[in-house]
Write a protein that holds these residues in place. Structure first.
Motif, PDB file in Angstrom:
ATOM      1  N   ARG A  24       0.822  -1.206   0.000  1.00  9.93           N
ATOM      2  CA  ARG A  24       0.000   0.000   0.000  1.00  9.93           C
ATOM      3  C   ARG A  24       0.858   1.258   0.000  1.00  9.93           C
ATOM      4  NH1 ARG A  24      -3.302  -0.680   5.062  1.00  9.93           N
ATOM      5  NH2 ARG A  24      -4.150   1.362   4.522  1.00  9.93           N
ATOM      6  N   ILE A  25       1.954   1.243   0.794  1.00  9.72           N
ATOM      7  CA  ILE A  25       2.833   2.419   0.827  1.00  9.72           C
ATOM      8  C   ILE A  25       3.496   2.634  -0.530  1.00  9.72           C
ATOM      9  CG2 ILE A  25       4.926   3.379   1.857  1.00  9.72           C
ATOM     10  CD1 ILE A  25       4.149   1.971   4.458  1.00  9.72           C
ATOM     11  N   VAL A  26       4.029   1.562  -1.108  1.00 10.46           N
ATOM     12  CA  VAL A  26       4.701   1.685  -2.412  1.00 10.46           C
ATOM     13  C   VAL A  26       3.721   2.109  -3.500  1.00 10.46           C
ATOM     14  CG1 VAL A  26       5.950   0.417  -4.206  1.00 10.46           C
ATOM     15  CG2 VAL A  26       6.500   0.040  -1.781  1.00 10.46           C
ATOM     16  N   ARG A  27       2.515   1.502  -3.497  1.00 10.61           N
ATOM     17  CA  ARG A  27       1.517   1.853  -4.516  1.00 10.61           C
ATOM     18  C   ARG A  27       1.043   3.290  -4.380  1.00 10.61           C
ATOM     19  NH1 ARG A  27      -1.352  -2.184  -3.866  1.00 10.61           N
ATOM     20  NH2 ARG A  27      -2.898  -1.355  -2.404  1.00 10.61           N
ATOM     21  N   MET A  28       0.943   3.773  -3.117  1.00 12.46           N
ATOM     22  CA  MET A  28       0.435   5.115  -2.889  1.00 12.46           C
ATOM     23  C   MET A  28       1.492   6.179  -3.161  1.00 12.46           C
ATOM     24  SD  MET A  28      -2.126   7.008  -2.043  1.00 12.46           S
ATOM     25  CE  MET A  28      -3.271   5.859  -1.279  1.00 12.46           C
ATOM     26  N   PHE A  29       2.735   5.934  -2.699  1.00 12.34           N
ATOM     27  CA  PHE A  29       3.748   6.978  -2.765  1.00 12.34           C
ATOM     28  C   PHE A  29       4.914   6.642  -3.686  1.00 12.34           C
ATOM     29  CE2 PHE A  29       1.992   7.074   1.648  1.00 12.34           C
ATOM     30  CZ  PHE A  29       1.246   8.239   1.520  1.00 12.34           C
ATOM     31  N   GLY A  30       5.034   5.381  -4.088  1.00 13.31           N
ATOM     32  CA  GLY A  30       6.111   4.992  -4.976  1.00 13.31           C
ATOM     33  C   GLY A  30       7.423   4.788  -4.237  1.00 13.31           C
ATOM     34  N   GLU A  31       8.464   4.468  -5.027  1.00 11.32           N
ATOM     35  CA  GLU A  31       9.797   4.288  -4.444  1.00 11.32           C
ATOM     36  C   GLU A  31      10.357   5.653  -4.049  1.00 11.32           C
ATOM     37  OE1 GLU A  31      11.136   1.506  -3.810  1.00 11.32           O
ATOM     38  OE2 GLU A  31       9.848   0.103  -4.906  1.00 11.32           O
ATOM     39  N   PRO A  32      11.218   5.771  -3.005  1.00 12.67           N
ATOM     40  CA  PRO A  32      11.820   4.677  -2.197  1.00 12.67           C
ATOM     41  C   PRO A  32      11.063   4.409  -0.916  1.00 12.67           C
ATOM     42  CG  PRO A  32      12.964   6.713  -1.759  1.00 12.67           C
ATOM     43  CD  PRO A  32      11.848   7.055  -2.699  1.00 12.67           C
ATOM     44  N   TYR A  33       9.756   4.770  -0.895  1.00 13.55           N
ATOM     45  CA  TYR A  33       8.987   4.586   0.329  1.00 13.55           C
ATOM     46  C   TYR A  33       8.608   3.115   0.486  1.00 13.55           C
ATOM     47  CZ  TYR A  33       8.727   9.644  -0.063  1.00 13.55           C
ATOM     48  OH  TYR A  33       9.049  10.965  -0.177  1.00 13.55           O
ATOM     49  N   GLY A  34       8.315   2.743   1.748  1.00 16.91           N
ATOM     50  CA  GLY A  34       7.944   1.379   2.045  1.00 16.91           C
ATOM     51  C   GLY A  34       8.643   0.881   3.304  1.00 16.91           C
ATOM     52  N   LEU A  35       8.787  -0.436   3.427  1.00 16.25           N
ATOM     53  CA  LEU A  35       9.371  -1.073   4.604  1.00 16.25           C
ATOM     54  C   LEU A  35      10.784  -1.544   4.307  1.00 16.25           C
ATOM     55  CD1 LEU A  35       6.309  -1.120   5.302  1.00 16.25           C
ATOM     56  CD2 LEU A  35       6.732  -3.290   6.483  1.00 16.25           C
ATOM     57  N   SER A  36      11.657  -1.473   5.343  1.00 20.78           N
ATOM     58  CA  SER A  36      13.008  -2.040   5.257  1.00 20.78           C
ATOM     59  C   SER A  36      13.306  -2.796   6.556  1.00 20.78           C
ATOM     60  CB  SER A  36      14.048  -0.942   5.018  1.00 20.78           C
ATOM     61  OG  SER A  36      14.042  -0.011   6.085  1.00 20.78           O
TER      62      SER A  36
END
Length: 599
Positions: free
Chosen positions: A558-570
């Motif tokens: 959901r984070i990647v789809r909403m805001f794109g890279e490089p957002y998300g989990l690590s």
């Protein structure tokens, strides 16, 4: 069919058949008009050229024939004026009428002149006139000494050193060719030859049309010959003919001139031998009368051919557009919602046939889509019923949990009261709030409710600490259920298996325009060689990983789809020490507008 034909006939701008018909009509009309015009103009010019050629050749032949006759007459005259015994001595003899000697002279001279004119039918009379009054002649009309002092004799004496031509004004019967007779450098008489004027008429009888006019002028601009149409209303006076002669300047040429409002072809020829000028006037309207008749005939034939081609072009355009009309009818039925019409098969392989195949495929696809829409609507109705049932179940569950909480309070069981209360708050947030975005504060409250429920599962207390760098970050918008799955994963898979209690730290801080949330547990950790595999499993949806549960994967996607890279989990971890999951997302205050800007 009649209405269809009328609609096609009167709507050429909106009908392909009408456009084809008009195109055929225009091309045909222009072709017929052009061909007819070219044929008529060529025929007109050919008639004029042939008339000019014919008149010019006739005038030339007439002039050459007359020159031949005049040359023969000149030779006769030369024989006469050079004959001393038969002519000069006879003229100068003292014998007078009516002596025997005079009679013998008359007989001898007549025989001599007759011998000269035998077999020359164009000579009507030959005469030898002495200035002493002696007159000898053969042929007619009668001639006597009254000829002395006449204009013709005086003209011959003035101009007959070699040969002279004379036509009395107003006379239309005789053309006289004469020569002076000299002896001892003195004029003693004149020899005169009268030409039969009928031969001249036949020679110059050049009349391409009945009202054509021909004039022959001598060097003194007098008529030698004029056509019989001089008495007609269109006959030209002598001065007008002289003007035309002067305008031609002695050229053998043909031009078009307008005389008295009427167009003529003027053909002229000048004779070097006689010095005469021949002028032929051919009226254009009379000459082109036949061409006018042919023009009218061509126009009638063209109209008939044009009408026939119009009929044929209408039939061709109708047959050409038949399949188009069939296809239009099929489209109209589809427009009205009738997809089960009988298919009129179009077997042509042209563009219309290809369009028909595309249309049939489109109709079949439309049927499939409509069937899909019907199935979707059916499933939608079923989903609405399920949603209605789901609305009833949470309401019933809330009431049941409230009852449990109330009973726990009455019986003095605070842990049950706390668990049921936390469960109520957690379910209210999950099921009662339909917004996709929440504030970070609300998301932390859901985490606290979850921790209040799950902590009773373990014998030793698990501490969940929250560290907020800036209190204003609590009002930032985050995706719903983004943090709770990570805390759940840390407790269940990081600390839970040790059964020794533990600590989970939730750290929130800002970095430039991004917000970072770290979920750190002091559980058993993960070996380094497994970290890359676990991170890859997030991208591959690997169900074997503890990070591939529905909540964890859903939060990352959901984070990647909403805001794109490089957002998300690590993920960061060390075996036996800790595990840290980091969430990065942009700092947003208003969820809808800010999310659209990032996208």
């Amino acid at each position: 069919m009649k209405k269809m034909f009328q609609r096609q006939w009167f709507s050429p701008q909106t009908s392909i058949q009408g456009k084809i018909f008009i195109a055929f009509a225009l091309v045909t009309f222009l072709s017929i008009a052009s061909i007819t015009g070219i044929v008529y103009m060529n025929m007109r010019e050919t008639i004029k050229h042939n008339a000019v050629t014919s008149v010019s050749n006739s005038i030339r032949q007439a002039d050459e024939s007359l020159n031949i006759m005049l040359e023969e007459i000149d030779r006769l005259n030369a024989v006469v004026v050079t004959n001393k015994n038969s002519v000069i001595d006879t003229i100068m003899s003292p014998n007078e009428e009516p002596s025997y000697e005079w009679f013998q002279e008359q007989k001898r001279m007549t025989e001599f002149l007759s011998a000269l004119t035998n077999y020359k039918p164009y000579i009507s009379r030959i005469a030898v006139v002495g200035l002493n009054g002696k007159v000898f002649f053969t042929g007619g009309p009668w001639l006597d000494r009254s000829v002395l002092g006449t204009p013709v004799l005086n003209y011959m004496l003035r101009n007959g050193s070699r040969h002279a031509y004379f036509k009395a004004e107003g006379s239309s019967e005789t053309l006289t060719v004469g020569r002076e007779i000299r002896y001892n450098r003195e004029s003693v008489g004149v020899v005169m030859v009268d030409l039969d004027y009928e031969f001249i008429k036949k020679t110059y009888g050049v009349k391409p049309t009945t009202d054509s006019m021909l004039y022959v002028l001598d060097e003194q601009d007098g008529y030698v010959y004029q056509s019989e149409s001089e008495a007609s209303p269109d006959a030209l006076p002598l001065n007008m003919v002289v003007q035309i002669k002067q305008s031609m300047k002695g050229r053998n040429d043909a031009v078009e001139q307008t005389i008295h409002g009427r167009s003529y072809i003027v053909v002229s020829r000048y004779s070097e031998y006689t010095g005469w000028s021949t002028i032929a006037l051919v009226p254009l309207d009379s000459l082109l009368t036949e061409s006018t008749r042919i023009r009218n005939l061509l126009a009638e034939v063209s109209i008939i051919v044009f009408i026939v081609i119009l009929i044929v072009s209408h039939q061709i355009s109708s047959r050409t557009t038949l399949n188009i009309r069939r296809l239009k009818s099929m489209m109209s039925r589809v427009k009205d919602g009738n997809l089960s019409f009988p298919k009129t098969e179009i077997k042509t392989k042209d563009e219309v046939g290809q369009l028909y195949q595309v249309f049939i495929g489109m109709v079949e696809e439309l049927k499939s889509l409509l069937e899909g829409i019907r199935m979707t609507e059916k499933k939608k109705r079923e989903a609405e019923l399920t949603a209605l049932q789901a609305q009833v179940r949470p309401h019933f569950l809330y009431n049941s949990l409230n009852t449990i909480k109330y009973l726990a309070k009455l019986n003095g069981v605070p842990n049950i009261e706390e668990v049921s209360g936390s469960l109520i708050e957690l379910m209210r947030g999950l099921l009662g709030n339909s917004n996709e975005f929440l504030t970070l504060q609300e998301e932390l409250d859901y985490v606290n409710s979850y921790v209040s429920i799950v902590k009773y599962k373990y014998l030793e207390l698990i501490q969940v600490l929250t560290q907020i760098e800036d209190e204003s970050l609590l009002q930032c918008k985050v995706l719903k259920l983004m943090l709770q799955p990570l805390v759940e994963n840390a407790i269940m898979h990081g600390i839970g298996p040790t059964e020794n209690g533990g600590q989970v730290l939730i750290r929130v801080y800002a970095e430039d325009q991004d917000v970072l949330i770290e979920v750190i547990d002091n559980g058993k950790g993960i070996a380094q060689e497994q970290v890359a595999e676990l991170l890859g499993s997030l991208e591959r949806d690997d169900a074997s990983s503890r990070f591939s549960s529905m909540g964890i994967r859903n939060a990352h996607e959901r984070i990647v789809r909403m805001f794109g890279e490089p957002y998300g989990l690590s993920l960061h971890s060390e075996l036996g020490l800790y595990t840290k999951v980091e969430i990065r997302f942009p700092k947003i205050q208003h969820a809808e507008s800010s999310a659209q800007e990032v996208i």
